[in-house]
Design a protein around this motif. Sequence first.
Motif, PDB file in Angstrom:
ATOM      1  N   GLN A  60      22.550  24.117  38.480  1.00 41.46           N
ATOM      2  CA  GLN A  60      21.575  25.206  38.410  1.00 41.46           C
ATOM      3  C   GLN A  60      21.892  26.081  37.202  1.00 41.46           C
ATOM      4  N   THR A  61      20.845  26.521  36.536  1.00 43.34           N
ATOM      5  CA  THR A  61      21.019  27.279  35.307  1.00 43.34           C
ATOM      6  C   THR A  61      19.961  28.366  35.214  1.00 43.34           C
ATOM      7  N   SER A  62      20.340  29.430  34.570  1.00 45.37           N
ATOM      8  CA  SER A  62      19.396  30.503  34.249  1.00 45.37           C
ATOM      9  C   SER A  62      19.106  30.553  32.748  1.00 45.37           C
ATOM     10  N   ALA A  63      19.470  29.469  32.046  1.00 43.69           N
ATOM     11  CA  ALA A  63      19.282  29.445  30.594  1.00 43.69           C
ATOM     12  C   ALA A  63      17.815  29.465  30.211  1.00 43.69           C
ATOM     13  N   TRP A  64      16.957  28.969  31.100  1.00 37.62           N
ATOM     14  CA  TRP A  64      15.524  28.920  30.778  1.00 37.62           C
ATOM     15  C   TRP A  64      14.786  30.182  31.215  1.00 37.62           C
ATOM     16  N   ASN A  65      15.485  31.108  31.847  1.00 39.85           N
ATOM     17  CA  ASN A  65      14.806  32.317  32.321  1.00 39.85           C
ATOM     18  C   ASN A  65      14.214  33.126  31.174  1.00 39.85           C
ATOM     19  N   GLY A  66      14.923  33.144  30.027  1.00 40.28           N
ATOM     20  CA  GLY A  66      14.391  33.887  28.880  1.00 40.28           C
ATOM     21  C   GLY A  66      13.102  33.302  28.370  1.00 40.28           C
ATOM     22  N   VAL A  67      13.012  31.982  28.301  1.00 44.29           N
ATOM     23  CA  VAL A  67      11.773  31.330  27.864  1.00 44.29           C
ATOM     24  C   VAL A  67      10.640  31.646  28.831  1.00 44.29           C
ATOM     25  N   HIS A  68      10.953  31.644  30.127  1.00 45.44           N
ATOM     26  CA  HIS A  68       9.939  31.959  31.127  1.00 45.44           C
ATOM     27  C   HIS A  68       9.466  33.410  30.992  1.00 45.44           C
ATOM     28  N   ASP A  69      10.390  34.324  30.719  1.00 49.11           N
ATOM     29  CA  ASP A  69      10.007  35.734  30.545  1.00 49.11           C
ATOM     30  C   ASP A  69       9.141  35.911  29.300  1.00 49.11           C
ATOM     31  N   ILE A  70       9.462  35.186  28.233  1.00 43.30           N
ATOM     32  CA  ILE A  70       8.648  35.273  27.010  1.00 43.30           C
ATOM     33  C   ILE A  70       7.215  34.812  27.292  1.00 43.30           C
ATOM     34  N   LEU A  71       7.089  33.729  28.073  1.00 39.38           N
ATOM     35  CA  LEU A  71       5.755  33.243  28.426  1.00 39.38           C
ATOM     36  C   LEU A  71       5.009  34.268  29.273  1.00 39.38           C
ATOM     37  N   SER A  72       5.702  34.910  30.207  1.00 41.87           N
ATOM     38  CA  SER A  72       5.059  35.931  31.042  1.00 41.87           C
ATOM     39  C   SER A  72       4.577  37.113  30.199  1.00 41.87           C
ATOM     40  N   LYS A  73       5.410  37.547  29.234  1.00 42.33           N
ATOM     41  CA  LYS A  73       5.004  38.667  28.373  1.00 42.33           C
ATOM     42  C   LYS A  73       3.840  38.276  27.475  1.00 42.33           C
ATOM     43  N   ALA A  74       3.846  37.038  26.991  1.00 38.61           N
ATOM     44  CA  ALA A  74       2.749  36.576  26.136  1.00 38.61           C
ATOM     45  C   ALA A  74       1.446  36.539  26.918  1.00 38.61           C
ATOM     46  N   VAL A  75       1.507  36.126  28.170  1.00 37.07           N
ATOM     47  CA  VAL A  75       0.300  36.092  29.003  1.00 37.07           C
ATOM     48  C   VAL A  75      -0.191  37.510  29.278  1.00 37.07           C
ATOM     49  N   ALA A  76       0.757  38.432  29.537  1.00 44.32           N
ATOM     50  CA  ALA A  76       0.364  39.815  29.823  1.00 44.32           C
ATOM     51  C   ALA A  76      -0.201  40.519  28.599  1.00 44.32           C
ATOM     52  N   ALA A  77       0.277  40.157  27.401  1.00 40.78           N
ATOM     53  CA  ALA A  77      -0.154  40.835  26.175  1.00 40.78           C
ATOM     54  C   ALA A  77      -1.473  40.296  25.651  1.00 40.78           C
ATOM     55  N   ARG A  78      -1.768  39.048  25.950  1.00 41.20           N
ATOM     56  CA  ARG A  78      -2.987  38.441  25.410  1.00 41.20           C
ATOM     57  C   ARG A  78      -3.960  38.142  26.550  1.00 41.20           C
ATOM     58  N   SER A  79      -5.189  38.383  26.287  1.00 36.53           N
ATOM     59  CA  SER A  79      -6.241  38.038  27.252  1.00 36.53           C
ATOM     60  C   SER A  79      -7.301  37.182  26.572  1.00 36.53           C
ATOM     61  N   GLY A  80      -6.806  36.271  25.717  1.00 35.03           N
ATOM     62  CA  GLY A  80      -7.721  35.442  24.960  1.00 35.03           C
ATOM     63  C   GLY A  80      -8.208  34.248  25.757  1.00 35.03           C
ATOM     64  N   ALA A  81      -8.877  33.330  25.019  1.00 39.46           N
ATOM     65  CA  ALA A  81      -9.485  32.171  25.667  1.00 39.46           C
ATOM     66  C   ALA A  81      -8.425  31.225  26.231  1.00 39.46           C
ATOM     67  N   ARG A  82      -7.275  31.129  25.554  1.00 41.97           N
ATOM     68  CA  ARG A  82      -6.250  30.210  26.035  1.00 41.97           C
ATOM     69  C   ARG A  82      -5.696  30.651  27.381  1.00 41.97           C
ATOM     70  N   VAL A  83      -5.452  31.962  27.508  1.00 39.70           N
ATOM     71  CA  VAL A  83      -4.925  32.474  28.767  1.00 39.70           C
ATOM     72  C   VAL A  83      -5.952  32.292  29.872  1.00 39.70           C
ATOM     73  N   ARG A  84      -7.221  32.606  29.575  1.00 37.22           N
ATOM     74  CA  ARG A  84      -8.262  32.424  30.588  1.00 37.22           C
ATOM     75  C   ARG A  84      -8.406  30.953  30.968  1.00 37.22           C
ATOM     76  N   ALA A  85      -8.241  30.055  29.984  1.00 33.61           N
ATOM     77  CA  ALA A  85      -8.316  28.626  30.284  1.00 33.61           C
ATOM     78  C   ALA A  85      -7.192  28.197  31.220  1.00 33.61           C
ATOM     79  N   LEU A  86      -5.970  28.755  30.986  1.00 36.45           N
ATOM     80  CA  LEU A  86      -4.860  28.436  31.883  1.00 36.45           C
ATOM     81  C   LEU A  86      -5.123  28.957  33.292  1.00 36.45           C
ATOM     82  N   ILE A  87      -5.669  30.164  33.363  1.00 37.23           N
ATOM     83  CA  ILE A  87      -5.965  30.733  34.688  1.00 37.23           C
ATOM     84  C   ILE A  87      -7.003  29.881  35.409  1.00 37.23           C
ATOM     85  N   TYR A  88      -8.057  29.468  34.708  1.00 39.24           N
ATOM     86  CA  TYR A  88      -9.068  28.599  35.322  1.00 39.24           C
ATOM     87  C   TYR A  88      -8.453  27.259  35.726  1.00 39.24           C
ATOM     88  N   PHE A  89      -7.543  26.759  34.877  1.00 39.11           N
ATOM     89  CA  PHE A  89      -6.909  25.471  35.158  1.00 39.11           C
ATOM     90  C   PHE A  89      -6.149  25.519  36.484  1.00 39.11           C
TER      91      PHE A  89
END
Length: 539
Positions: A60-89
């Motif tokens: 078990q590792t927490s090495a990927w937690n930073g990458v996951h947090d970066i993705l969460s912040k990117a989703v929260a900061a952007r509300s573009g078509a890509r994010v909406r497409a992921l939400i619809y997906f």
Amino acid sequence: MGFVLVLLLVWTIIHGTNYLLRLGKAQSLLPTPRFAPRQLHFWNTRSTQIILNKLHVRIQTSAWNGVHDILSKAVAARSGARVRALIYFYNVGSVAGILGSAISLGLLIWNCGRGLLPLFHNSLVHLSPVSPPAPLARRGSDVTENRPTVIIAPLIPGVTTPLSDLPVILIAVFLSQTVHELGHAISAALNAVPIVSAGASFTVVVPAAFVTFPTTAMEALRPWPRSQIIAAGPFHNLVFWALLLLVDHLGTGDLLMRLLYRDISDLGRVVMHTDRQDSDLREYLPLGSLITKLDDMSLGSPVDRWTPYLTSPPGFSSGWCVDRADYLANPQSCCDPQAPFSHLSCFVAVSPAEKGCLDAIPILTTGQKQRCESDSNCESDSRCVHPHEHAQLLRLTVHFDGRDQVILWRGPLTEVHEQVKVGNFRPRFRLLPLWAYVSTSLFWDYLKLATLSLYLFNLLPLPHLDGTQFMQALLDMVLPDGTGFDEYDVEALEAATNRNQVALSRNRARWKSGLGRGIPIVTTCIFILSTLLALITTR
């Protein structure tokens, strides 16, 4: 037995490595923690930990937690078509989870019922009064032994599949689980749920991948976002399965292997493997040799003729002309199935059906005897004969090192089918391994089966599976509990105007609690019964 020895060797190496590392730590001058966990940790860093406990290894590792947090912040900061497409997906993933749950439950119930039906039929037959037998009734026409028939059979190496396929199956399952857990992780990032750890485990021989989230963060989510995260794993498996089918349809996945390997099914079948080490066929069928004929039947066809011929009753299209005096001179003792083993084989004449014993090797392998359909094709003092079916003779024409050779097998034809594995492809270059194409094709087939099975199986409401949590999220949507901060008018309560609402809320909570406990129990019972019926069928 060999598999058990390999397994013991693997775990001996793991525990031996753990012992040596612990011994090195014990000799260190640094103090050890006073309250150390009881599990055996044989490698620790600040972010990664490997835990050994008997026949279980967990990484078990927490090495990927930073990458996951970066993705969460990117989703929260952007509300573009890509994010909406992921939400619809992943919204579609929740719908696919609902459909998958219904399909998997329906298949499980139908499979169990189909397996139980013959048992009930047999019970009714035995309880019904016995009618007098008809004078011309066929033997065992109606009252027969009906075995349970199931459509969904468990994949058990050594029982329902060859034990040699186990490594390929485990790799395919682990890759499908990795795709599955990636779906949970991405969907959690879209809903700002952090990751506690990610990793893999190895229990006895079974690998597994996992992603863990904080329980409080998951429980704080509304039912629909929670269902998105839970259903994202099975939905990834479904999408992955569809992509594999698309690659199959386009033929791109097989393109590279076909550049390295040549299809020779128009000439025969290539010997890929012989299962048993003590098999007599290993010496006469080298790996890579080409089997062109079984008896008089050519194997040069895209259609599989190998399996039907070796698993069906043998037949002979033509015979051999032999001297009649020699044919009748030997005793017919070899034609008796109860007689001791003899180097002679039982032959039978085409017409009339006279039996005789002959040495089959010079007749069937040298090619010096004239072939015939009847006695008219032979000389006056010769008979047209062919091996009796009890002789269990098979001629294999093998091409190896630029020459053809006829090998005579004496024994059940099914043993040849079980011991010798053949294929359609041969390497274009000598350095390429013979087994690579077959192993790749086998892995591809098991990968499609594993990822589709994970989609359906994980959505079953069984303990420790996604299906139970997904069912609970659906119940929370259908039967909401309320926020816990509802305001009530005391005077209205004293006047009993809201008593019906309170009673309705309590009944709804009781129904949800009962369904949440009862559905997994009932599903578990049906699953165990269906598995037992499948094992009975495969015996």
